[in-house]
Motif scaffolding. Sequence first.
Motif, PDB file in Angstrom:
ATOM      1  N   ASP A 115      38.668  -0.717 -35.171  1.00  0.00           N
ATOM      2  CA  ASP A 115      37.806  -0.827 -33.773  1.00  0.00           C
ATOM      3  C   ASP A 115      38.335  -1.892 -33.008  1.00  0.00           C
ATOM      4  OD1 ASP A 115      36.666   1.519 -34.744  1.00  0.00           O
ATOM      5  OD2 ASP A 115      34.883   0.650 -35.495  1.00  0.00           O
ATOM      6  N   SER A 116      38.491  -3.266 -33.529  1.00  0.00           N
ATOM      7  CA  SER A 116      38.669  -4.176 -32.689  1.00  0.00           C
ATOM      8  C   SER A 116      40.226  -4.280 -32.315  1.00  0.00           C
ATOM      9  CB  SER A 116      38.515  -5.591 -33.528  1.00  0.00           C
ATOM     10  OG  SER A 116      39.524  -5.665 -34.578  1.00  0.00           O
ATOM     11  N   GLY A 117      41.227  -3.711 -32.741  1.00  0.00           N
ATOM     12  CA  GLY A 117      42.479  -3.972 -32.052  1.00  0.00           C
ATOM     13  C   GLY A 117      43.290  -4.655 -33.183  1.00  0.00           C
ATOM     14  N   ALA A 118      42.637  -5.034 -34.129  1.00  0.00           N
ATOM     15  CA  ALA A 118      43.749  -5.913 -34.879  1.00  0.00           C
ATOM     16  C   ALA A 118      44.619  -5.296 -35.648  1.00  0.00           C
ATOM     17  CB  ALA A 118      42.711  -6.606 -35.980  1.00  0.00           C
ATOM     18  N   VAL A 119      44.526  -3.887 -35.854  1.00  0.00           N
ATOM     19  CA  VAL A 119      45.563  -3.048 -36.654  1.00  0.00           C
ATOM     20  C   VAL A 119      45.466  -1.691 -35.806  1.00  0.00           C
ATOM     21  CG1 VAL A 119      44.084  -2.489 -38.337  1.00  0.00           C
ATOM     22  CG2 VAL A 119      46.448  -2.190 -38.783  1.00  0.00           C
ATOM     23  N   THR A 120      46.259  -1.088 -35.568  1.00  0.00           N
ATOM     24  CA  THR A 120      46.110   0.349 -35.077  1.00  0.00           C
ATOM     25  C   THR A 120      46.164   1.417 -35.837  1.00  0.00           C
ATOM     26  OG1 THR A 120      48.561   0.790 -35.182  1.00  0.00           O
ATOM     27  CG2 THR A 120      47.654  -0.565 -33.146  1.00  0.00           C
ATOM     28  N   LEU A 121      45.631   2.601 -35.485  1.00  0.00           N
ATOM     29  CA  LEU A 121      45.220   3.453 -36.609  1.00  0.00           C
ATOM     30  C   LEU A 121      46.701   4.044 -36.982  1.00  0.00           C
ATOM     31  CD1 LEU A 121      43.751   5.761 -37.883  1.00  0.00           C
ATOM     32  CD2 LEU A 121      43.536   7.029 -35.899  1.00  0.00           C
ATOM     33  N   GLU A 122      47.643   4.063 -35.974  1.00  0.00           N
ATOM     34  CA  GLU A 122      49.143   4.535 -36.237  1.00  0.00           C
ATOM     35  C   GLU A 122      49.688   3.681 -37.343  1.00  0.00           C
ATOM     36  OE1 GLU A 122      52.579   6.697 -36.230  1.00  0.00           O
ATOM     37  OE2 GLU A 122      50.645   7.211 -35.187  1.00  0.00           O
ATOM     38  N   GLN A 123      49.576   2.329 -37.298  1.00  0.00           N
ATOM     39  CA  GLN A 123      50.089   1.459 -38.449  1.00  0.00           C
ATOM     40  C   GLN A 123      49.490   1.927 -39.817  1.00  0.00           C
ATOM     41  OE1 GLN A 123      52.634  -0.850 -38.243  1.00  0.00           O
ATOM     42  NE2 GLN A 123      52.390  -0.616 -40.351  1.00  0.00           N
ATOM     43  N   VAL A 124      47.984   2.226 -39.736  1.00  0.00           N
ATOM     44  CA  VAL A 124      47.481   2.441 -40.821  1.00  0.00           C
ATOM     45  C   VAL A 124      48.209   3.734 -41.316  1.00  0.00           C
ATOM     46  CG1 VAL A 124      45.395   3.246 -41.897  1.00  0.00           C
ATOM     47  CG2 VAL A 124      45.229   1.107 -40.610  1.00  0.00           C
ATOM     48  N   LYS A 125      48.405   4.728 -40.681  1.00  0.00           N
ATOM     49  CA  LYS A 125      48.868   5.973 -40.981  1.00  0.00           C
ATOM     50  C   LYS A 125      50.247   5.782 -41.368  1.00  0.00           C
ATOM     51  CE  LYS A 125      46.481   9.139 -37.830  1.00  0.00           C
ATOM     52  NZ  LYS A 125      46.402   9.728 -36.599  1.00  0.00           N
ATOM     53  N   ILE A 126      51.056   4.927 -40.824  1.00  0.00           N
ATOM     54  CA  ILE A 126      52.374   4.696 -41.473  1.00  0.00           C
ATOM     55  C   ILE A 126      52.361   3.885 -43.003  1.00  0.00           C
ATOM     56  CG2 ILE A 126      54.529   3.162 -41.133  1.00  0.00           C
ATOM     57  CD1 ILE A 126      53.939   3.658 -38.109  1.00  0.00           C
ATOM     58  N   ASN A 127      51.652   3.165 -42.864  1.00  0.00           N
ATOM     59  CA  ASN A 127      51.238   2.472 -44.414  1.00  0.00           C
ATOM     60  C   ASN A 127      50.924   3.769 -45.321  1.00  0.00           C
ATOM     61  OD1 ASN A 127      51.767   0.457 -42.764  1.00  0.00           O
ATOM     62  ND2 ASN A 127      49.749  -0.705 -43.146  1.00  0.00           N
ATOM     63  N   ALA A 128      50.048   4.411 -45.015  1.00  0.00           N
ATOM     64  CA  ALA A 128      49.580   5.478 -45.958  1.00  0.00           C
ATOM     65  C   ALA A 128      50.566   6.321 -46.197  1.00  0.00           C
ATOM     66  CB  ALA A 128      48.495   6.456 -45.356  1.00  0.00           C
ATOM     67  N   SER A 129      51.541   6.778 -45.284  1.00  0.00           N
ATOM     68  CA  SER A 129      52.357   7.765 -45.600  1.00  0.00           C
ATOM     69  C   SER A 129      53.538   7.284 -46.606  1.00  0.00           C
ATOM     70  CB  SER A 129      53.170   8.404 -44.337  1.00  0.00           C
ATOM     71  OG  SER A 129      53.885   7.085 -43.691  1.00  0.00           O
ATOM     72  N   ARG A 130      53.779   5.797 -46.443  1.00  0.00           N
ATOM     73  CA  ARG A 130      54.752   5.214 -47.340  1.00  0.00           C
ATOM     74  C   ARG A 130      54.346   5.311 -48.747  1.00  0.00           C
ATOM     75  NH1 ARG A 130      56.432   1.397 -43.290  1.00  0.00           N
ATOM     76  NH2 ARG A 130      54.523   0.284 -43.634  1.00  0.00           N
ATOM     77  N   VAL A 131      52.730   5.241 -48.979  1.00  0.00           N
ATOM     78  CA  VAL A 131      52.251   5.139 -50.158  1.00  0.00           C
ATOM     79  C   VAL A 131      52.310   6.644 -50.728  1.00  0.00           C
ATOM     80  CG1 VAL A 131      50.111   4.810 -51.657  1.00  0.00           C
ATOM     81  CG2 VAL A 131      50.865   3.346 -49.664  1.00  0.00           C
ATOM     82  N   VAL A 132      52.322   7.479 -50.175  1.00  0.00           N
ATOM     83  CA  VAL A 132      52.211   9.111 -50.369  1.00  0.00           C
ATOM     84  C   VAL A 132      53.519   9.237 -50.676  1.00  0.00           C
ATOM     85  CG1 VAL A 132      51.745  11.327 -49.720  1.00  0.00           C
ATOM     86  CG2 VAL A 132      49.929   9.673 -49.152  1.00  0.00           C
ATOM     87  N   ARG A 133      54.398   9.199 -49.993  1.00  0.00           N
ATOM     88  CA  ARG A 133      55.792   9.223 -50.247  1.00  0.00           C
ATOM     89  C   ARG A 133      56.244   8.690 -51.677  1.00  0.00           C
ATOM     90  NH1 ARG A 133      58.086   7.576 -45.782  1.00  0.00           N
ATOM     91  NH2 ARG A 133      58.537   5.392 -46.598  1.00  0.00           N
ATOM     92  N   THR A 134      55.909   7.423 -51.736  1.00  0.00           N
ATOM     93  CA  THR A 134      56.374   6.820 -53.117  1.00  0.00           C
ATOM     94  C   THR A 134      55.707   7.528 -54.271  1.00  0.00           C
ATOM     95  OG1 THR A 134      56.672   4.850 -51.810  1.00  0.00           O
ATOM     96  CG2 THR A 134      56.263   4.538 -54.204  1.00  0.00           C
ATOM     97  N   VAL A 135      54.484   7.835 -54.223  1.00  0.00           N
ATOM     98  CA  VAL A 135      53.712   8.593 -55.279  1.00  0.00           C
ATOM     99  C   VAL A 135      54.402   9.713 -55.558  1.00  0.00           C
ATOM    100  CG1 VAL A 135      51.648   9.460 -55.843  1.00  0.00           C
ATOM    101  CG2 VAL A 135      51.603   7.167 -55.021  1.00  0.00           C
ATOM    102  N   ARG A 136      54.568  10.532 -54.551  1.00  0.00           N
ATOM    103  CA  ARG A 136      55.394  11.786 -54.652  1.00  0.00           C
ATOM    104  C   ARG A 136      56.593  11.609 -55.372  1.00  0.00           C
ATOM    105  NH1 ARG A 136      53.972  14.651 -48.967  1.00  0.00           N
ATOM    106  NH2 ARG A 136      51.865  15.369 -49.576  1.00  0.00           N
TER     107      ARG A 136
END
Length: 91
Positions: free
Chosen positions: A65-86
């Motif tokens: 909400d404040s712009g300290a982190v972007t939703l896109e960055q959170v999506k990139i981070n989450a996709s790395r976690v999912v890819r690693t778990v898979r």
Amino acid sequence: MPRNCILRAEYGYQGIVMTDWVTPMTGDARSAHRDSQAQYVAAAGGDLFMPGNKGDYDNLLQGIDSGAVTLEQVKINASRVVRTVRALTQE
């Protein structure tokens, strides 16, 4: 640009970046980790903020909400976690 770009861009690291379990130290004024917050870890390119709780989730939403982190960055981070778990579950 995330602070861990050396890790990913220069060394080609494809895995996840996870914090240590710093939560008990965040309230200690003597701790180097006293200001650790999920939104700043995500903005720096960290994929997992451990141990993780509802407060961390709320903090991450505040960061978006404040712009300290972007939703896109959170999506990139989450996709790395999912890819690693898979990858780990397919071995």
